[in-house]
Design an enzyme around this catalytic site. Structure first.
Site, PDB file in Angstrom:
ATOM      1  N   CYS A 162       0.836  -1.205   0.000  1.00 33.98           N
ATOM      2  CA  CYS A 162       0.000   0.000   0.000  1.00 33.98           C
ATOM      3  C   CYS A 162       0.866   1.249   0.000  1.00 33.98           C
ATOM      4  CB  CYS A 162      -0.925  -0.004   1.211  1.00 33.98           C
ATOM      5  SG  CYS A 162      -1.890   1.491   1.276  1.00 33.98           S
ATOM      6  N   ARG A 165       0.057   4.521   2.939  1.00 30.48           N
ATOM      7  CA  ARG A 165       0.103   4.183   4.366  1.00 30.48           C
ATOM      8  C   ARG A 165       0.394   5.360   5.290  1.00 30.48           C
ATOM      9  NH1 ARG A 165       4.156  -0.537   4.783  1.00 30.48           N
ATOM     10  NH2 ARG A 165       4.566  -0.156   2.580  1.00 30.48           N
ATOM     11  N   TRP A 334      -8.873   5.566  -0.448  1.00 32.09           N
ATOM     12  CA  TRP A 334      -9.441   6.197  -1.646  1.00 32.09           C
ATOM     13  C   TRP A 334      -8.541   5.874  -2.832  1.00 32.09           C
ATOM     14  CZ3 TRP A 334      -8.252   9.182   2.734  1.00 32.09           C
ATOM     15  CH2 TRP A 334      -7.008   9.800   2.720  1.00 32.09           C
ATOM     16  N   GLU A 339      -4.806   3.516 -10.551  1.00 34.46           N
ATOM     17  CA  GLU A 339      -5.492   2.238 -10.335  1.00 34.46           C
ATOM     18  C   GLU A 339      -6.641   2.107 -11.330  1.00 34.46           C
ATOM     19  OE1 GLU A 339      -6.261   1.201  -6.122  1.00 34.46           O
ATOM     20  OE2 GLU A 339      -5.297   3.111  -5.695  1.00 34.46           O
TER      21      GLU A 339
END
Ligand SMILES: Cc1cc2nc3c(=O)[nH]c(=O)nc-3n(C[C@H](O)[C@H](O)[C@H](O)COP(=O)(O)OP(=O)(O)OC[C@H]3O[C@@H](n4cnc5c(N)ncnc54)[C@H](O)[C@@H]3O)c2cc1C
Ligand SMILES: NC(=O)c1ccc[n+]([C@@H]2O[C@H](COP(=O)([O-])OP(=O)(O)OC[C@H]3O[C@@H](n4cnc5c(N)ncnc54)[C@H](OP(=O)(O)O)[C@@H]3O)[C@@H](O)[C@H]2O)c1
Ligand SMILES: Cc1cc2nc3c(=O)[nH]c(=O)nc-3n(C[C@H](O)[C@H](O)[C@H](O)COP(=O)(O)O)c2cc1C
Length: 1203
Positions: A162, A165, A334, A339
């Site tokens: 991620c 973070r 979010w 992505e």
């Protein structure tokens, strides 16, 4: 960013693996910094990995990897690009062996208690013993909500893939472990979607369903993401919709779901609870926010009919926490634009839009060297970012996200000694080398708690129905395909079902959000309001009330919603039970974390800080991150910046501050708490609201409570309407009635000392009155008495005290008042002197329905009604509007009802009546002769009689067994001198009782009003009237010390005293001899009403003696003590400030800072009695204001009538 393992995958090639050659031996242990999850006795291998940033050349070292227990790569092979390591591969799920649970639990609790700085503490040891016993008994155990919240955040922090973070601590955790059915799951998921979507201003959240038990009763969400588009394979092999969803769409179809067959069909939620077969649920369309994708420059983009949803919520992973496995735990952050732009829309095996975009752009798609793919991907990503921003939906671009990750990475290296990261996933799927993360070497290793992949539910579910006829690919029963075989649930149906179950099973289902109510109080009002707030919030939240000094500050980081109700005391100071909280907030502020305990800090330095941060809004306060701001729209740069990531970033809060505008520092402590919570990163649900004791405090609270409840419900997406009726009832009145309160006769009354100790949370003692002397020489119109209390028996241990401390006296109400109240009450015990217990009828919602039981009143002791009204209940403070509303219900007379209603509901009328009459309970009963209250209800509605405080006027070195008090006896006439005489409860009790009477009392330490430790420092004591009280203890002590240690060097001791006339000089003869003995170096006397003497106040004398005063303070390190009325104290402060400024030639800022430093150095001491001098004046002013308002309302109404 979304913690979205499906979309963020980078296809870059090189990665840095923990098994690389950069591993060195290290002699330093892993540091044990704040917030890190390394634990104190962790025995890591002493290895470090050196990691380079190839862009900046900076080198960092990772030690944290030593705590990693899993090793996925082999010595020779790096498996860094393998996408999924499912937790459970087998179709039938095996449970974790008990020893593994124990070992992982041990690791988790070590981490948890290290993080809260309680490693190896008693609480750690006890908790661990409890967990072990539970594991031994049952093979598993449960974590508390706080532990769960900690684990969920830490698992995010440990998520190697991620990039977002930096936000790890700002995660809303919904604890849904009490859910038992798919309906309950559906309700919780809908709430999650609504909360997290937040109209586009996305909030990170996780909902956690029950943990795995035996592996046969798992809770699962079958969808890979909560929101996703269906994919339909066509007969010609093409796909309509999202190809990634083909298999899951088939699952849904076989369950009976019918999609419309478009590109953008939202899939239903497929949920299974407790190991049962799944059910599917349509997500209400109003919960799903979708964004049409358009381009800022290419109009044709809109024709492509592209859209995407706002909320990326991964729902198939397993939360592995302390050995427990939570198999359903949907979570979201979010979106990072790539992505969607690169992966969802660009990937060939997804929506595959690049070619179409390139063609529409007119690019040559035959020749790769035209870079048509790269150019199309940029435009597609640009369109995504543009469209989300245009729609006000949170999205972050990959450059900003990369930079924020670098910031996070550096923080983690510093704080935690490492930051596990999967380079392959962290580097964005486009423009990799243009982002800083590309150039950063990263170590990939796995820590627990964690989020883990698990086998898709349809591949491992053990079917209960139709097991014989299952489709081999999906495992689904073929029979389920038949029309009507499975039910399709709609939202309304579910809502009805939820309402029904809520009724049956109480409100537990909807109470998943914790609301922590903190209060600090001196005279009990804040507590009363806090408890009412608990009642109100209890309708929708898991509401818990804590007194500030009993609240473990360590939990604050993991709170969700904090509501503060507090008063202000002294001269802008916290109430005594709010002090530790004030210091703890200061400690967090200074440390921006919880690592420093309040005790590590100098109390002194926090003093000026509290003053500074409460008197005016600090500059920093203007930069506060306000809930209202955050709701306005998504400013991603704000969200991603460090500034909003204070240690309390996860909490939302609101403060109701009680105070009195008669004081110069109005509601200062409430303001301080509000400022600090905001500065520490908390989000304000509502601006600070104050309740002025002199102007409609009760009304202000009621309005605030209703508003804050609604705002909190909105913010947490809770159904407000459903609770409205209950809430308005809770707000309107304390809901008790004669049917729900009763007196139960008991054998004997409780012991008074014990009862009072419990009630006031102090160790109350009985001291005997041995002397009472009027200190005024002539029979002046006023009385000030010296009271001497002595311990009863010589064998008793005397109360321990120091000069300057306070004595709390628990007085009695006057007999004639009690008798008059008793006369009017109905529903009394058989006699007024019979011992009874007050009991309340409590309703409990159980699966069997509502059950009622009588429980003893929490605070009232077993006692006779007469003693309750004499010793425990306050019958002299003007009745609150709520009580008046109750009295209104106790009369049949309609005129009385109307008048009482107007009093209770119109705050101007109420204030005017209150200030004019200063009515006690008897006054109102006399004004409304037909009111006949019920004795039981009245007892539960009256506030508790509070102890009164007096500065101790003796030194323990001189009078060890005695407490001396200097008490001004308070009597006054209401209605501007025309009304009846009122008697202050305690001062008159002390004045009236006979020698030998036993007086309940206790000592309260006043640490900031003790003698200087260095007795050679000069002392300036300023105390007009009864303000002289504590100084008598000081001079007695000085005298004894002088006698004991002849020749000791004592600093000068100067007294500034003031009174009206010479006859009112308190302790005159004592003062004269002290002067003669040179114990007091100087006594300055200010007479304010002595005929033929110019009215003089202590400040005038301070000004006159300015040179000496300044010298003692500024050059000789002297101490200033001010005692008495608040206005006097403020005037004295300003006078001293101007003396210091003038003599020290300081500018405004310098003198301000100098005066604050006097407090920090513990050289400026204040002991404030209240607004004693100005009581009548203030009351009159408030009355006039209320009158003017009433009159103007009246004329306005008349004018309107005339129209
Ligand atoms: C830390 C501290 C130390 C203290 N030390 C001392 C001390 O050493 N000596 C001392 O005498 N007091 C001291 N006090 C004040 C003391 O605690 C009581 O407040 C005081 O004795 C009055 O209490 P009571 O019960 O007699 O009056 P209450 O029953 O409490 O009545 C007082 C109230 O009556 C009202 N009232 C008073 N005068 C008028 C008026 N003219 N018109 C209308 N309303 C009016 C006001 O609301 C006032 O608050 C101290 C207070 C504090 C907080
Ligand atoms: N009813 C009684 O029998 C009785 C007896 C004693 C006390 N009390 C009550 O107790 C309260 C406190 O009494 P006390 O003995 O401590 O004080 P006090 O006698 O009321 O006042 C002490 C002195 O302080 C002066 N003063 C007033 N405001 C001041 C200010 N802003 N700065 C400096 N000095 C100021 C007073 O002057 P002024 O001349 O301007 O007031 C007086 O000279 C009084 O308000 C009174 O209500 C009642
Ligand atoms: C000794 C004393 C000092 C006070 N000091 C202040 C103050 O500095 N600022 C303020 O706004 N209110 C001050 N007040 C008023 C209280 O805050 C107010 O009475 C409040 O309603 C009390 O609430 P509680 O019962 O929860 O303590 C003071 C009251 C007393 C008796």
């Amino acid at each position: 960013m979304s913690m979205n393992i499906y979309n963020g995958h980078s296809s870059s090639s090189s990665s840095t693996c923990v098994h690389s050659q950069n591993v060195y031996n290290d002699n330093n242990n892993i540091s044990n910094n704040n917030n890190n999850n390394n634990y104190a006795d962790g025995k890591p291998e002493k290895k470090i990995i050196k990691l380079q940033n190839l862009q900046t050349g900076q080198e960092s070292t990772d030690r944290l990897h030593a705590l990693s227990q899993s090793n996925r790569c082999t010595e020779h092979v790096c498996l860094g690009s393998i996408v999924s390591f499912p937790n459970t591969k087998a179709v039938s799920i095996t449970c974790r062996p008990v020893e593994e649970v124990r070992s992982l639990a041990k690791d988790f609790f070590d981490q948890y208690y290290t993080s809260i700085k309680r490693y190896n503490s008693t609480s750690h040891v006890q908790r661990w013993e409890q967990v072990q016993a539970e594991i031994t008994d049952t093979g598993t155990y449960n974590v508390t909500e706080t532990e769960l919240v900690y684990g969920a955040k830490l698992a995010w922090r440990n998520s190697v893939r991620c990039i977002g973070r930096i936000q790890w601590a700002k995660l809303q955790v919904f604890d849904a472990r009490s859910v038992t059915t798919t309906t309950g799951m559906f309700e919780a998921v809908c709430k999650h979607i609504k909360y997290a979507t937040n109209k586009g201003n996305i909030r990170s959240a996780i909902t956690i369903f029950p943990q795995r038990t035996d592996g046969k009763h798992d809770f699962r969400i079958w969808n890979p993401q909560l929101i996703g588009y269906a994919g339909y394979r066509q007969s010609d092999g093409t796909v309509v919709g999202d190809p990634i969803s083909i298999e899951f769409t088939e699952v849904c179809t076989k369950l009976g779901w019918k999609g419309k067959g478009t590109k953008w069909d939202i899939l239903p939620l497929v949920l299974s609870s407790d190991g049962h077969d799944p059910e599917y649920f349509e997500i209400p369309s109003e919960l799903i926010l979708e964004i049409p994708i358009v381009h800022p420059n290419f109009e044709w983009f809109a024709e492509m009919d592209i859209r995407w949803y706002a909320l990326p919520a991964v729902s198939s992973m397993l939360f592995d926490c302390g050995g427990l496995e939570f198999t359903a735990c949907p979570f979201n952050g979010w979106y990072m634009g790539t992505e969607i732009g690169c992966r969802d829309l660009g990937d060939v095996h997804r929506y595959n839009m690049l070619e179409e975009v390139a063609i529409r752009m007119g690019l040559d798609i035959k020749n790769p060297t035209t870079l048509w793919k790269d150019r199309a991907i940029v435009e597609l990503n640009l369109a995504v970012l543009y469209s989300y921003q245009r729609a006000g939906v949170t999205v972050v671009d990959h450059h900003t996200a990369s930079e924020s990750f670098m910031k996070h990475y550096e923080n983690e290296m510093r704080m935690r000694g490492g930051c596990p990261a999967d380079w392959v996933w962290i580097v964005p799927p486009m423009s990799g080398s243009a982002t800083p993360v590309f150039h950063q070497e990263m170590a990939l290793y796995h820590l627990k708690p964690s989020y883990e992949y698990q086998e898709p539910a349809w591949k491992c579910h053990v079917w209960k129905k139709g097991a014989s006829q299952r489709d081999s690919s999906t495992g689904l029963s073929l029979r389920q395909n038949r029309k009507g075989a499975r039910r399709k649930f709609h939202f309304k149906e579910i809502a009805r079902a939820v309402k029904f179950t809520s009724k049956l099973f109480g409100k537990a289902l909807s109470k998943r959000v914790k609301a922590t109510i903190l209060y600090a109080t001196e005279t009990g009002k804040s507590e009363m309001y806090a408890r009412r707030l608990e009642e109100i919030f209890g309708h929708a939240f898991n509401a818990q009330v804590n007194r500030m000094d009993e609240y473990d500050i360590i939990n604050i980081e993991h709170e969700t919603l904090i509501l503060v109700v507090t008063s202000t005391f002294g001269n802008g100071d916290p109430p005594e039970n709010g002090e530790s909280f004030a210091h703890s907030l200061y400690a967090i502020k200074m440390n921006q974390g919880l690592s420093m305990g309040a005790e590590d800090l100098s109390m002194a330095s926090s003093k000026s800080f509290i003053k500074m941060n409460s008197q005016t809004d600090s500059v920093a306060a203007e930069r506060r991150f306000d809930r209202n701001d955050s709701l306005k729209g998504s400013q991603i740069s704000d969200i991603m910046s460090d500034d909003n990531l204070g240690p309390l970033r996860n909490i939302t809060f609101a403060v109701f501050a009680l105070g009195s505008s008669a004081y110069p520092n109005f509601c200062a402590f409430g303001r301080y708490v509000d400022n600090l919570l905001g500065e520490l990163g908390g989000e304000r649900l509502m601006k600070l609201t104050s309740g002025d004791e002199l102007a409609g405090q009760d009304q202000a609270f009621r309005v605030w409570a209703a508003e804050i409840f609604q705002t909190a419900c909105d913010s947490f997406c809770l159904d407000f309407d459903k609770n409205m009726a209950d809430i308005s009832a809770a707000l309107k009145a304390d809901t008790l009635s004669p049917e729900s309160v009763r007196f139960l006769p008991v054998q004997a009354a409780d012991d008074e000392v014990q009862a009072l100790s419990k009630l006031h949370n102090r160790k109350v003692n009985m001291y005997s009155l041995v002397e009472k002397t009027n200190l005024h020489e002539k029979d002046t119109s006023r009385v000030t008495i010296k009271v001497v209390l002595r311990k009863r028996l010589s064998s008793e241990t005397p109360l321990s005290y120091q000069s300057g401390d306070h004595v709390g006296i628990v007085a009695e109400n006057r007999v004639e008042l009690v008798d008059k109240v008793l006369e009017r009450l109905g529903n009394k015990p058989s006699t007024d002197d019979e011992a009874v217990q007050v009991q309340l009828l409590q309703e409990k919602h159980t699966p069997m329905g509502v059950q009622k039981q009588w429980i003893p009143h929490e605070r009232l002791p077993r006692s006779s009604l007469r003693v309750l009204l004499t010793r425990y209940l306050d019958i002299t403070t003007p009745p609150r509007p709520n009580l008046i509303l109750y009295l209104m219900r106790c009369t049949e007379d309609t005129t009385e009802q109307e008048r009482l209603s107007s009093l209770a509901k119109d705050s101007d009328v109420y204030e005017h009546w209150k200030q004019c009459n200063w009515p006690n309970l008897v006054t109102i009963l006399e004004q409304f002769p037909n009111v006949k209250p019920d004795a039981t209800v009245l007892c539960t509605m009256l506030p508790m009689l509070q102890p009164r405080f007096y500065s101790v006027s003796s030194s323990p070195h001189a009078f060890n067994d005695e407490l001396h008090l200097t008490v001004a006896v308070v009597t006054y006439k209401t209605r501007g001198g025309e009304g009846p005489t009122h008697y202050g409860v305690c001062s008159n009790y002390l004045n009236d009782i006979q020698v030998g009477t036993l007086v309940p009392c206790f000592v309260r330490s006043a640490t900031s009003f003790h003698l200087p430790t260095d007795m050679s420092r000069p002392m300036i004591m300023i105390g007009p009237g009864t303000g002289i009280a504590p100084f008598r203890g000081f001079w007695q002590e000085r005298k004894i010390m002088g006698n004991r240690k002849p020749g000791s060097r004592f600093g000068k001791m100067t007294l500034f005293f003031g009174c009206r006339t010479k006859e009112m000089i308190l302790y005159r003869s004592e003062l004269e001899s002290l002067k003669k003995e040179n114990i007091l170096s100087d006594i300055f006397l200010a007479l304010s009403r002595e005929p033929s003497v110019k009215k003089t106040y202590v400040q005038d004398l301070l000004r006159r003696e300015g040179d000496a005063v300044a010298r003692q303070i500024m050059q000789e390190g002297g101490h200033v003590y001010v005692c008495g009325d608040c206005t006097m104290a403020e005037d004295v402060y300003q006078t001293l400030k101007s003396i210091v400024q003038e003599r020290g030639m300081l500018n405004d800022a310098e003198v301000e800072s100098y005066m604050l430093s006097l407090r920090d150095d513990n050289r400026y001491h204040e002991d404030i009695f209240g607004i004693t001098h100005r009581t009548a004046e203030v009351h009159e002013k408030v009355r006039q204001t209320a009158m003017t308002r009433i009159e103007s309302n009246y004329s306005l109404n008349n004018a309107n009538v005339g129209k």
